[in-house]
Design an enzyme around this catalytic site. Sequence first.
Site, PDB file in Angstrom:
ATOM      1  N   ILE A 159       0.850  -1.202   0.000  1.00 12.45           N
ATOM      2  CA  ILE A 159       0.000   0.000   0.000  1.00 12.45           C
ATOM      3  C   ILE A 159       0.887   1.254   0.000  1.00 12.45           C
ATOM      4  O   ILE A 159       0.592   2.243  -0.668  1.00 12.45           O
ATOM      5  CB  ILE A 159      -0.959   0.000   1.206  1.00 12.45           C
ATOM      6  CG1 ILE A 159      -1.759  -1.313   1.222  1.00 12.45           C
ATOM      7  CG2 ILE A 159      -1.919   1.191   1.139  1.00 12.45           C
ATOM      8  CD1 ILE A 159      -2.537  -1.563   2.501  1.00 12.45           C
ATOM      9  N   SER A 196      12.397  -5.323   5.484  1.00 20.14           N
ATOM     10  CA  SER A 196      12.195  -6.656   6.068  1.00 20.14           C
ATOM     11  C   SER A 196      11.131  -7.426   5.300  1.00 20.14           C
ATOM     12  O   SER A 196      11.111  -8.647   5.318  1.00 20.14           O
ATOM     13  CB  SER A 196      11.818  -6.544   7.551  1.00 20.14           C
ATOM     14  OG  SER A 196      10.632  -5.779   7.679  1.00 20.14           O
ATOM     15  N   SER A 229      -7.290  -0.714  10.496  1.00 18.14           N
ATOM     16  CA  SER A 229      -7.883  -1.862   9.823  1.00 18.14           C
ATOM     17  C   SER A 229      -9.324  -2.070  10.252  1.00 18.14           C
ATOM     18  O   SER A 229      -9.697  -1.809  11.402  1.00 18.14           O
ATOM     19  CB  SER A 229      -7.068  -3.097  10.203  1.00 18.14           C
ATOM     20  OG  SER A 229      -7.734  -4.262   9.819  1.00 18.14           O
ATOM     21  N   THR A 249     -10.340  -4.697  10.972  1.00 20.34           N
ATOM     22  CA  THR A 249     -10.241  -5.748  11.987  1.00 20.34           C
ATOM     23  C   THR A 249     -10.645  -5.214  13.370  1.00 20.34           C
ATOM     24  O   THR A 249     -11.050  -5.981  14.236  1.00 20.34           O
ATOM     25  CB  THR A 249      -8.809  -6.348  11.970  1.00 20.34           C
ATOM     26  OG1 THR A 249      -8.811  -7.557  12.692  1.00 20.34           O
ATOM     27  CG2 THR A 249      -7.781  -5.432  12.543  1.00 20.34           C
ATOM     28  N   TYR A 279      -1.866  -8.784  16.538  1.00 22.21           N
ATOM     29  CA  TYR A 279      -1.828  -7.861  15.389  1.00 22.21           C
ATOM     30  C   TYR A 279      -3.009  -6.887  15.456  1.00 22.21           C
ATOM     31  O   TYR A 279      -2.843  -5.667  15.377  1.00 22.21           O
ATOM     32  CB  TYR A 279      -1.856  -8.637  14.055  1.00 22.21           C
ATOM     33  CG  TYR A 279      -2.228  -7.739  12.915  1.00 22.21           C
ATOM     34  CD1 TYR A 279      -1.302  -6.850  12.386  1.00 22.21           C
ATOM     35  CD2 TYR A 279      -3.538  -7.688  12.415  1.00 22.21           C
ATOM     36  CE1 TYR A 279      -1.652  -5.968  11.387  1.00 22.21           C
ATOM     37  CE2 TYR A 279      -3.903  -6.810  11.418  1.00 22.21           C
ATOM     38  CZ  TYR A 279      -2.956  -5.952  10.900  1.00 22.21           C
ATOM     39  OH  TYR A 279      -3.309  -5.066   9.927  1.00 22.21           O
ATOM     40  N   LYS A 284      -3.460  -2.466  16.195  1.00 25.65           N
ATOM     41  CA  LYS A 284      -4.208  -1.429  15.456  1.00 25.65           C
ATOM     42  C   LYS A 284      -5.119  -0.664  16.420  1.00 25.65           C
ATOM     43  O   LYS A 284      -5.238   0.561  16.350  1.00 25.65           O
ATOM     44  CB  LYS A 284      -5.003  -2.060  14.308  1.00 25.65           C
ATOM     45  CG  LYS A 284      -4.118  -2.652  13.231  1.00 25.65           C
ATOM     46  CD  LYS A 284      -3.224  -1.598  12.578  1.00 25.65           C
ATOM     47  CE  LYS A 284      -2.174  -2.153  11.670  1.00 25.65           C
ATOM     48  NZ  LYS A 284      -1.170  -1.189  11.221  1.00 25.65           N
ATOM     49  N   ASN A 305      -3.547 -14.257   1.950  1.00 21.97           N
ATOM     50  CA  ASN A 305      -4.730 -13.532   1.476  1.00 21.97           C
ATOM     51  C   ASN A 305      -5.280 -14.156   0.196  1.00 21.97           C
ATOM     52  O   ASN A 305      -4.553 -14.759  -0.589  1.00 21.97           O
ATOM     53  CB  ASN A 305      -4.390 -12.059   1.246  1.00 21.97           C
ATOM     54  CG  ASN A 305      -4.025 -11.374   2.548  1.00 21.97           C
ATOM     55  OD1 ASN A 305      -2.899 -10.939   2.723  1.00 21.97           O
ATOM     56  ND2 ASN A 305      -4.951 -11.303   3.468  1.00 21.97           N
ATOM     57  N   ARG A 356     -16.433 -10.108   2.034  1.00 25.17           N
ATOM     58  CA  ARG A 356     -15.484  -9.041   2.369  1.00 25.17           C
ATOM     59  C   ARG A 356     -15.658  -7.894   1.378  1.00 25.17           C
ATOM     60  O   ARG A 356     -16.244  -8.057   0.324  1.00 25.17           O
ATOM     61  CB  ARG A 356     -14.025  -9.542   2.263  1.00 25.17           C
ATOM     62  CG  ARG A 356     -13.663 -10.666   3.200  1.00 25.17           C
ATOM     63  CD  ARG A 356     -13.497 -10.196   4.637  1.00 25.17           C
ATOM     64  NE  ARG A 356     -13.068 -11.280   5.512  1.00 25.17           N
ATOM     65  CZ  ARG A 356     -13.887 -12.169   6.071  1.00 25.17           C
ATOM     66  NH1 ARG A 356     -15.193 -12.112   5.844  1.00 25.17           N
ATOM     67  NH2 ARG A 356     -13.407 -13.118   6.855  1.00 25.17           N
ATOM     68  N   ARG A 364     -11.821 -21.631   8.120  1.00 24.89           N
ATOM     69  CA  ARG A 364     -10.539 -21.233   8.723  1.00 24.89           C
ATOM     70  C   ARG A 364     -10.838 -20.632  10.095  1.00 24.89           C
ATOM     71  O   ARG A 364     -11.666 -19.704  10.182  1.00 24.89           O
ATOM     72  CB  ARG A 364      -9.854 -20.211   7.808  1.00 24.89           C
ATOM     73  CG  ARG A 364      -8.526 -19.694   8.308  1.00 24.89           C
ATOM     74  CD  ARG A 364      -7.809 -18.844   7.270  1.00 24.89           C
ATOM     75  NE  ARG A 364      -8.457 -17.546   7.032  1.00 24.89           N
ATOM     76  CZ  ARG A 364      -7.972 -16.609   6.216  1.00 24.89           C
ATOM     77  NH1 ARG A 364      -6.849 -16.829   5.550  1.00 24.89           N
ATOM     78  NH2 ARG A 364      -8.603 -15.476   6.052  1.00 24.89           N
ATOM     79  N   PRO A 365     -10.170 -21.122  11.149  1.00 23.77           N
ATOM     80  CA  PRO A 365     -10.465 -20.573  12.477  1.00 23.77           C
ATOM     81  C   PRO A 365     -10.244 -19.062  12.504  1.00 23.77           C
ATOM     82  O   PRO A 365      -9.267 -18.562  11.934  1.00 23.77           O
ATOM     83  CB  PRO A 365      -9.460 -21.277  13.404  1.00 23.77           C
ATOM     84  CG  PRO A 365      -8.982 -22.463  12.633  1.00 23.77           C
ATOM     85  CD  PRO A 365      -9.113 -22.141  11.176  1.00 23.77           C
ATOM     86  N   GLY A 366     -11.148 -18.357  13.163  1.00 27.97           N
ATOM     87  CA  GLY A 366     -10.972 -16.908  13.320  1.00 27.97           C
ATOM     88  C   GLY A 366     -11.638 -16.080  12.234  1.00 27.97           C
ATOM     89  O   GLY A 366     -11.738 -14.863  12.374  1.00 27.97           O
TER      90      GLY A 366
HETATM   91  C1  WQD Z   1     -10.575 -13.182   2.575  1.00 27.28           C
HETATM   92  C2  WQD Z   1     -11.611 -14.266   2.433  1.00 27.28           C
HETATM   93  C3  WQD Z   1     -11.132 -16.225   3.741  1.00 27.28           C
HETATM   94  C4  WQD Z   1      -7.521 -17.379   1.602  1.00 27.28           C
HETATM   95  C5  WQD Z   1      -7.334  -9.680   5.949  1.00 27.28           C
HETATM   96  C6  WQD Z   1      -6.065  -9.570   6.778  1.00 27.28           C
HETATM   97  C7  WQD Z   1      -6.368  -8.990   8.109  1.00 27.28           C
HETATM   98  C8  WQD Z   1      -7.068  -7.667   7.943  1.00 27.28           C
HETATM   99  C9  WQD Z   1      -8.237  -7.750   7.040  1.00 27.28           C
HETATM  100  C10 WQD Z   1      -5.525  -5.820   7.924  1.00 27.28           C
HETATM  101  C11 WQD Z   1     -11.946 -14.937   3.765  1.00 27.28           C
HETATM  102  C12 WQD Z   1     -11.104 -16.540   2.265  1.00 27.28           C
HETATM  103  C13 WQD Z   1      -8.662 -16.717   1.997  1.00 27.28           C
HETATM  104  C14 WQD Z   1      -7.644 -18.677   1.024  1.00 27.28           C
HETATM  105  C15 WQD Z   1     -10.038 -18.534   1.273  1.00 27.28           C
HETATM  106  N1  WQD Z   1      -6.171  -6.730   7.344  1.00 27.28           N
HETATM  107  N2  WQD Z   1      -9.903 -17.284   1.843  1.00 27.28           N
HETATM  108  N3  WQD Z   1      -8.911 -19.195   0.884  1.00 27.28           N
HETATM  109  O1  WQD Z   1      -9.442 -12.704   6.413  1.00 27.28           O
HETATM  110  O2  WQD Z   1     -10.501 -10.634   5.512  1.00 27.28           O
HETATM  111  O3  WQD Z   1      -8.205 -10.609   6.552  1.00 27.28           O
HETATM  112  O4  WQD Z   1      -7.900  -8.407   5.827  1.00 27.28           O
HETATM  113  O5  WQD Z   1      -5.591  -5.440   9.021  1.00 27.28           O
HETATM  114  O6  WQD Z   1      -5.195  -8.831   8.786  1.00 27.28           O
HETATM  115  O7  WQD Z   1      -5.468 -10.841   6.894  1.00 27.28           O
HETATM  116  O8  WQD Z   1      -8.581 -11.574   4.272  1.00 27.28           O
HETATM  117  O9  WQD Z   1      -7.619 -12.387   2.164  1.00 27.28           O
HETATM  118  O10 WQD Z   1      -7.186 -13.692   4.289  1.00 27.28           O
HETATM  119  O11 WQD Z   1      -9.470 -13.696   3.291  1.00 27.28           O
HETATM  120  O12 WQD Z   1     -11.156 -19.069   1.129  1.00 27.28           O
HETATM  121  O13 WQD Z   1      -6.672 -19.348   0.670  1.00 27.28           O
HETATM  122  O14 WQD Z   1     -11.069 -15.304   1.615  1.00 27.28           O
HETATM  123  O15 WQD Z   1     -11.743 -17.276   4.450  1.00 27.28           O
HETATM  124  O16 WQD Z   1     -13.305 -15.234   3.726  1.00 27.28           O
HETATM  125  P1  WQD Z   1      -9.277 -11.424   5.723  1.00 27.28           P
HETATM  126  P2  WQD Z   1      -8.101 -12.853   3.481  1.00 27.28           P
END
Ligand code: WQD
Length: 338
Positions: free
Chosen positions: A12, A34, A125, A127, A150, A154, A200, A232, A296-298
Amino acid sequence: MKILVTGGLGFIGSHTVVELQEQGFEVVIVDDCSNSSEEVLKGIASITRKAPIFEKMDLRDKLKVQDFFKRHAEIEGVIHFAASKAVGESVTNPLLYYENNIATLVYLLQELSKKPRSSFIFSSSCTVYGQADKMPITEDAPVKPAESPYGNTKQIGEEIISDTCKVTPGLNAIALRYFNPMGAHPSAEIGELPIGIPQNLVPFITQTAMGIREQLSVFGDDYPTADGTCIRDYIHVVDLAKAHVVALKRLLDAKNSNNYEFYNVGTGKGSSVLEVIKSFERVSGLKLNYKIVDRRPGDIVSAYADTTKANKVLGWKAQFTLDQAMKSAWDWERKIRG
Ligand code: WQD
């Protein structure tokens, strides 16, 4: 006017440097490389015909930060991207995240507080909202307890800035709460460079299509959404970069100071994982190899922005569609593998 962009070689950050230079700002990038490469400078220079000033520096070195501001006393604004961003890594190594994301923020604000006037833009974020109760998410939705160190950095970061602005005459700040950034500059000169296996969705899709990954796993199709996959708000990185420039201009033009504001930066439109895959298939003409696997957990079910505040106050609105963002991501992936 001279602006410091920390993390300006990152995804970004680099797109924001391009937008700043195109608007006539003089940019100084500080990056420790890094999670980025000095090669990015060439991409920026080829788009804007101007190489930004670059200093390789670790912001955790407080004395170096002090020295930097002495040498660049004319800096009037800071856009602060430099941070660690891997959610999983933050769980296993929280102190690394608190040092990288919080200590550095404190050192920067300490230096800015010494100036008679300064402007600060912070990468926050969506988040911070966790699973919001209402969609789309407005800025007055409550900040939910963070699910990872993380995410916590934020939230704490925003609190630190807010507290500091209250008592620092001359300091104005804006936190931008990003939704899901994707895509690349339409020139394909700069873009996302994930290290290792992408976490991602979009880089995982484009790498799968290039044959670098065997198959995309779609994490769950039993969510309470129309097609069962998570929703999303995917925003083109160039739209996101432009939001930083309008936010910075608002601060630089402000009559008052001591102000802290925060804005959602998304498109306002939610897309499911399957819709994102369909977009990829549309713009590439390819079939993507994917399979549905467990959740995916979380993961939260749904997050998309109400962008009314940014539209009205900043006069900013996302311009690119999901397909345009996807095409730019695909053009970039093919270029870097070409
Ligand atoms: C998007 C969707 C997954 C990978 C990210 C950052 C987080 C925050 C917000 C900054 C979800 C699905 C993903 C894959 C999948 N950013 N997926 N298969 O989870 O919204 O979070 O943005 O602060 O830190 O990580 O984004 O791109 O990981 O996932 O099905 O191999 O795609 O389950 O629904 P997320 P993401």
